[in-house]
Design a protein around this motif. Structure first.
Motif, PDB file in Angstrom:
ATOM      1  N   ALA A  28       0.895  -1.165  -0.074  1.00  0.00           N
ATOM      2  CA  ALA A  28       0.066  -0.052   0.101  1.00  0.00           C
ATOM      3  C   ALA A  28       0.875   1.222  -0.004  1.00  0.00           C
ATOM      4  O   ALA A  28       0.607   2.370  -0.713  1.00  0.00           O
ATOM      5  N   VAL A  29       1.966   1.256   0.634  1.00  0.00           N
ATOM      6  CA  VAL A  29       2.812   2.653   0.646  1.00  0.00           C
ATOM      7  C   VAL A  29       3.519   2.666  -0.634  1.00  0.00           C
ATOM      8  O   VAL A  29       3.627   3.636  -1.221  1.00  0.00           O
ATOM      9  N   LEU A  30       3.898   1.390  -1.140  1.00  0.00           N
ATOM     10  CA  LEU A  30       4.507   1.506  -2.771  1.00  0.00           C
ATOM     11  C   LEU A  30       3.510   1.988  -3.362  1.00  0.00           C
ATOM     12  O   LEU A  30       3.803   3.208  -4.260  1.00  0.00           O
ATOM     13  N   ALA A  31       2.278   1.736  -3.363  1.00  0.00           N
ATOM     14  CA  ALA A  31       1.377   2.233  -4.381  1.00  0.00           C
ATOM     15  C   ALA A  31       1.087   3.612  -4.121  1.00  0.00           C
ATOM     16  O   ALA A  31       1.256   4.440  -4.931  1.00  0.00           O
ATOM     17  N   GLY A  32       1.135   4.008  -3.017  1.00  0.00           N
ATOM     18  CA  GLY A  32       1.157   5.750  -2.901  1.00  0.00           C
ATOM     19  C   GLY A  32       2.122   6.488  -3.238  1.00  0.00           C
ATOM     20  O   GLY A  32       2.012   7.431  -3.831  1.00  0.00           O
ATOM     21  N   LEU A  33       3.409   5.800  -3.017  1.00  0.00           N
ATOM     22  CA  LEU A  33       4.842   6.546  -3.672  1.00  0.00           C
ATOM     23  C   LEU A  33       4.643   6.352  -5.149  1.00  0.00           C
ATOM     24  O   LEU A  33       5.308   7.459  -5.760  1.00  0.00           O
ATOM     25  N   PHE A  34       3.922   5.527  -5.605  1.00  0.00           N
ATOM     26  CA  PHE A  34       3.962   5.615  -7.194  1.00  0.00           C
ATOM     27  C   PHE A  34       2.911   6.593  -7.503  1.00  0.00           C
ATOM     28  O   PHE A  34       3.284   7.512  -8.621  1.00  0.00           O
ATOM     29  N   ALA A  35       1.969   7.029  -6.766  1.00  0.00           N
ATOM     30  CA  ALA A  35       1.181   8.062  -7.181  1.00  0.00           C
ATOM     31  C   ALA A  35       2.090   9.634  -6.828  1.00  0.00           C
ATOM     32  O   ALA A  35       1.716  10.602  -7.605  1.00  0.00           O
ATOM     33  N   GLU A  36       2.862   9.600  -5.967  1.00  0.00           N
ATOM     34  CA  GLU A  36       3.695  10.788  -5.947  1.00  0.00           C
ATOM     35  C   GLU A  36       4.888  10.710  -6.911  1.00  0.00           C
ATOM     36  O   GLU A  36       5.443  11.849  -6.753  1.00  0.00           O
ATOM     37  N   GLY A  37       4.915   9.890  -7.718  1.00  0.00           N
ATOM     38  CA  GLY A  37       6.211  10.014  -8.834  1.00  0.00           C
ATOM     39  C   GLY A  37       7.308   9.158  -8.729  1.00  0.00           C
ATOM     40  O   GLY A  37       8.006   9.043  -9.553  1.00  0.00           O
ATOM     41  N   LEU A  38       7.087   8.147  -7.862  1.00  0.00           N
ATOM     42  CA  LEU A  38       8.140   7.039  -7.847  1.00  0.00           C
ATOM     43  C   LEU A  38       8.152   6.264  -8.894  1.00  0.00           C
ATOM     44  O   LEU A  38       7.027   5.821  -9.438  1.00  0.00           O
ATOM     45  N   ARG A 114     -10.244   1.077 -13.951  1.00  0.00           N
ATOM     46  CA  ARG A 114      -9.630   2.365 -13.280  1.00  0.00           C
ATOM     47  C   ARG A 114     -10.724   3.454 -13.387  1.00  0.00           C
ATOM     48  O   ARG A 114     -10.977   4.160 -12.172  1.00  0.00           O
ATOM     49  N   GLN A 115     -11.219   3.585 -14.655  1.00  0.00           N
ATOM     50  CA  GLN A 115     -12.315   4.699 -14.498  1.00  0.00           C
ATOM     51  C   GLN A 115     -13.442   4.268 -13.846  1.00  0.00           C
ATOM     52  O   GLN A 115     -14.251   5.425 -13.196  1.00  0.00           O
ATOM     53  N   LEU A 116     -14.063   3.050 -13.621  1.00  0.00           N
ATOM     54  CA  LEU A 116     -14.973   2.862 -12.940  1.00  0.00           C
ATOM     55  C   LEU A 116     -14.873   3.019 -11.351  1.00  0.00           C
ATOM     56  O   LEU A 116     -15.776   3.637 -10.620  1.00  0.00           O
ATOM     57  N   PHE A 374      -5.595  -0.721  -4.992  1.00  0.00           N
ATOM     58  CA  PHE A 374      -4.573  -0.632  -6.096  1.00  0.00           C
ATOM     59  C   PHE A 374      -4.615   0.505  -7.171  1.00  0.00           C
ATOM     60  O   PHE A 374      -3.767   1.478  -7.320  1.00  0.00           O
ATOM     61  N   ILE A 375      -5.766   0.634  -7.413  1.00  0.00           N
ATOM     62  CA  ILE A 375      -6.103   1.867  -8.456  1.00  0.00           C
ATOM     63  C   ILE A 375      -6.303   3.072  -7.894  1.00  0.00           C
ATOM     64  O   ILE A 375      -5.430   3.980  -8.264  1.00  0.00           O
ATOM     65  N   VAL A 376      -6.887   3.298  -6.521  1.00  0.00           N
ATOM     66  CA  VAL A 376      -6.827   4.555  -5.836  1.00  0.00           C
ATOM     67  C   VAL A 376      -5.541   5.025  -5.483  1.00  0.00           C
ATOM     68  O   VAL A 376      -5.123   6.130  -5.563  1.00  0.00           O
ATOM     69  N   GLY A 377      -4.521   4.120  -5.215  1.00  0.00           N
ATOM     70  CA  GLY A 377      -3.202   4.441  -4.802  1.00  0.00           C
ATOM     71  C   GLY A 377      -2.432   4.919  -5.867  1.00  0.00           C
ATOM     72  O   GLY A 377      -1.224   5.537  -5.532  1.00  0.00           O
ATOM     73  N   GLN A 378      -2.836   4.797  -7.185  1.00  0.00           N
ATOM     74  CA  GLN A 378      -1.971   5.319  -8.462  1.00  0.00           C
ATOM     75  C   GLN A 378      -2.581   6.915  -8.462  1.00  0.00           C
ATOM     76  O   GLN A 378      -1.860   7.563  -9.124  1.00  0.00           O
ATOM     77  N   GLY A 379      -3.573   7.268  -7.839  1.00  0.00           N
ATOM     78  CA  GLY A 379      -4.010   8.671  -8.061  1.00  0.00           C
ATOM     79  C   GLY A 379      -4.559   9.107  -9.240  1.00  0.00           C
ATOM     80  O   GLY A 379      -4.922   8.153  -9.921  1.00  0.00           O
ATOM     81  N   ILE A 391       2.347  -5.076  -6.746  1.00  0.00           N
ATOM     82  CA  ILE A 391       1.457  -4.225  -5.765  1.00  0.00           C
ATOM     83  C   ILE A 391       0.320  -4.740  -5.243  1.00  0.00           C
ATOM     84  O   ILE A 391      -0.167  -4.759  -4.322  1.00  0.00           O
ATOM     85  N   LEU A 392      -0.348  -5.280  -6.672  1.00  0.00           N
ATOM     86  CA  LEU A 392      -1.829  -5.826  -6.480  1.00  0.00           C
ATOM     87  C   LEU A 392      -1.819  -6.985  -5.760  1.00  0.00           C
ATOM     88  O   LEU A 392      -2.634  -6.997  -4.724  1.00  0.00           O
ATOM     89  N   TYR A 393      -0.873  -7.769  -5.989  1.00  0.00           N
ATOM     90  CA  TYR A 393      -0.588  -9.309  -5.198  1.00  0.00           C
ATOM     91  C   TYR A 393      -0.405  -8.871  -3.848  1.00  0.00           C
ATOM     92  O   TYR A 393      -0.897  -9.529  -2.643  1.00  0.00           O
ATOM     93  N   THR A 394       0.309  -7.980  -3.579  1.00  0.00           N
ATOM     94  CA  THR A 394       0.614  -7.609  -1.929  1.00  0.00           C
ATOM     95  C   THR A 394      -0.658  -7.171  -1.331  1.00  0.00           C
ATOM     96  O   THR A 394      -0.821  -7.679  -0.278  1.00  0.00           O
ATOM     97  N   LEU A 395      -1.411  -6.376  -1.860  1.00  0.00           N
ATOM     98  CA  LEU A 395      -2.533  -5.792  -1.349  1.00  0.00           C
ATOM     99  C   LEU A 395      -3.475  -6.751  -1.273  1.00  0.00           C
ATOM    100  O   LEU A 395      -4.191  -6.872  -0.274  1.00  0.00           O
ATOM    101  N   ASN A 396      -3.643  -7.747  -2.249  1.00  0.00           N
ATOM    102  CA  ASN A 396      -4.585  -8.691  -2.010  1.00  0.00           C
ATOM    103  C   ASN A 396      -4.402  -9.775  -0.909  1.00  0.00           C
ATOM    104  O   ASN A 396      -5.222 -10.250  -0.159  1.00  0.00           O
ATOM    105  N   LYS A 397      -3.045 -10.084  -0.708  1.00  0.00           N
ATOM    106  CA  LYS A 397      -2.506 -11.106  -0.054  1.00  0.00           C
ATOM    107  C   LYS A 397      -2.991 -10.729   1.590  1.00  0.00           C
ATOM    108  O   LYS A 397      -3.283 -11.496   2.303  1.00  0.00           O
TER     109      LYS A 397
END
Length: 562
Positions: A28-38, A114-116, A374-379, A391-397
């Protein structure tokens, strides 16, 4: 962006920890950082900081984390760290109207979901509503409507738990609504009916040359418009009269209506004249009172055309948010291409894991909550973003990690362990949760995986939860003799652990469908016979799976992830 500041990492870790009862999740943290531009290429550089911050944050009490969350803005200068999505411009509680408009060429996949999800999140944020519109005017020869897609799309939306207006809207039911608006624009000289050859017109547009049809009198165009309803495909089209000197040739006199003689899945041959996306949405966004549109950046030209039409009618603009492509590393997504592969038999159905359809994700055991996070985390960004599927697999796990554990032996080999007394194995259904055990009586015969058997050397091994044994070589190639050492775990032994199944138990054949469409065959323990379809479990040392089908003496699972 080359790196991410530690304060930013900590902010995302704190937000995630408070949300999940004190424990921040790496994915989840990685997903947030991708939205930050990582960027993916920089993950290795920033991972040590992420792991350090996660350790620090997860050692704090929940009360301490909540206190830090309150002061987060003070700790990060000139930054607003908040969970969720950026605000919508000119959005007011209870007055936001959004629309999700899939083209029914196939089931929804994780990309266009994603749009949904974004529409759903904003609807909840503003107490708004979502209108689901099947964007099914006619399609094209290359990208036709797939009749089964209507139900598949609705099924996917409902599975994701998205709340939308009760009645679905079908563009194919609204063609009679568009015609009067077309006639108004034709009669007032804003649109014209063109009979030019498409290739010639394309060349003239590129050069900024007006076609001979453009300046005919409006009355002549109205006559042509009426002729369109009996014309052959390609004989006429309706063009929007824009500036032929516009810097972008694609904007010059775009086609708004065309003739199609193909049979429509819902209306059959009732209509022959169909609007293109630009025109139909310019009308529908106004009539449906849509306030905010979230769409991909590939539709920026369509947005510009719609604004041109709204200006003609003097209508108020909805707010439009364009998003970049969400590229999931290693995943190829295409609704129409996937549909053709299903129909040709190359794929085994609409839930084939290679489709990455919502149906296939559901059957794999990927939960809607994981997809949503996963989708919201990408912003929401205009730029494209590439995200590892892990990232998706980690969130689901995190959501399914409490699933019961069982043994599965791929490509089994039977061995005899000499000197083994009768034993009763007591194997926990979960290594931490107290949810029960499986018990199996054993003798000297066991099944082990072929891969383990082929790698066995002259050393000690342990059948998990049961016994220690020795493999002795009596030939140069492979070990052929096995002997019992002891039952209880023995720290003095340097053992390698192995899964196993009793040789004389009522084991069951198992087939596991992998994400690439391949199948892994083997046997599973007899307790699997008690499972119900849709059960999510973990095969130890193999991964999480979901039971898809129960056959006479075989269970078919879909693989989720490790």
């Amino acid at each position: 962006m080359a790196g991410i500041e530690k304060d930013v990492i900590r902010a995302h870790a704190i937000v995630n920890a408070v949300k999940y009862n004190g424990k921040a999740n790496q994915g989840a943290v990685l997903a947030g950082l991708f939205a930050e531009g990582l960027e993916k290429k920089n993950i290795k550089n920033v991972m040590p900081d992420i792991m350090q911050v996660l350790r620090e944050v997860n050692e704090l009490s929940l009360e301490h984390q909540m206190e830090e969350l309150k002061n987060l803005k003070k700790k990060i200068s000139k930054r607003e760290i908040r969970e969720g999505l950026p605000v919508l411009e000119n959005a007011h509680k209870g007055k936001v109207v959004l629309r999700f408009a899939p083209f029914p060429s196939g089931p929804l996949h994780i990309g266009n979901t994603r749009q949904l999800v974004l529409n759903s999140e904003y609807s909840k944020m503003y107490d708004g509503k979502i209108i689901v519109v099947m964007d099914d005017t006619i399609g094209s020869e290359a990208k036709p409507i797939e009749p089964k897609a209507y139900d598949l799309i609705e099924e996917g939306i409902n599975w994701m738990g998205v709340k939308y207006s009760k009645k679905l809207v079908y563009k194919s039911d609204r063609l009679d609504i568009y015609y009067p608006y077309a006639e108004e624009l034709i009669s007032k000289g804003y649109m014209y009916v063109c009979s030019c050859d498409n290739e010639i017109m394309r060349e003239e547009k590129a050069k900024g040359i007006e076609c001979s049809c453009r300046n005919l009198h409006a009355d002549e165009h109205m006559k042509r418009w009426k002729k369109m309803f009996k014309a052959k495909e390609g004989e006429y089209c309706v063009r929007l009269k824009t500036s032929m000197s516009d810097p972008d040739p694609a904007f010059r006199d775009r086609v708004m209506f065309r003739v199609s003689e193909r049979k429509h899945p819902r209306t059959h041959h009732k209509y022959r004249v169909y609007p293109l996306l630009d025109f139909s949405w310019a009308i529908d966004d106004h009539l449906l009172k849509v306030t905010h549109i979230i769409r991909g950046k590939e539709l920026m030209m369509e947005t510009r055309v719609e604004k041109f039409i709204w200006d003609i009618f003097g209508w108020e603009y909805p707010e439009v948010v364009h998003t970049g492509h969400l590229i999931i590393e290693g995943v190829k997504l295409s609704k129409s291409k996937g549909a053709s592969e299903v129909k040709s038999g190359e794929y085994e159905g609409w839930n084939d894991p290679r489709l990455w359809s919502l149906q296939s994700l559901k059957d794999r055991g990927i939960l809607p909550a994981a997809i949503e996070e996963f989708i919201v985390g990408q912003g929401v960004r205009k730029s494209d973003s590439t995200v590892p599927v892990d990232i998706l697999y980690t969130l689901n796990k995190k959501l399914i990690e409490d699933s019961s554990r069982y043994f599965f032996i791929p490509n089994p080999v039977e061995i005899k362990i000499n000197g083994t007394p009768e034993l009763v194995a007591k194997m926990p259904l979960h290594p931490v949760k107290q949810v029960g055990v499986r018990r199996y009586k054993t003798n000297q015969l066991f099944y082990i995986p072929r891969d383990d058997f082929d790698l066995m050397g002259n050393r000690d091994y342990r059948l998990m939860h049961l016994l220690n044994f020795k493999a002795s070589q009596i030939a140069k190639a492979k070990p052929r003799e096995f002997s019992f050492i002891s039952a209880d775990p023995d720290d003095s032994l340097d053992v390698k652990y192995m899964q196993w199944l009793p040789g004389d138990a009522d084991n069951i054949d198992v087939e596991i469908v992998m994400p690439d469409g391949s199948k892994v065959l083997g046997i599973g323990e007899e307790k699997l016979r008690k499972l119900k379809v849709d059960s999510i479990i973990q095969f130890e040392r193999f991964g999480f799976v979901k039971l898809n089908k129960i056959e006479k003496n075989k269970l078919v699972f879909f693989f989720a992830h490790n």
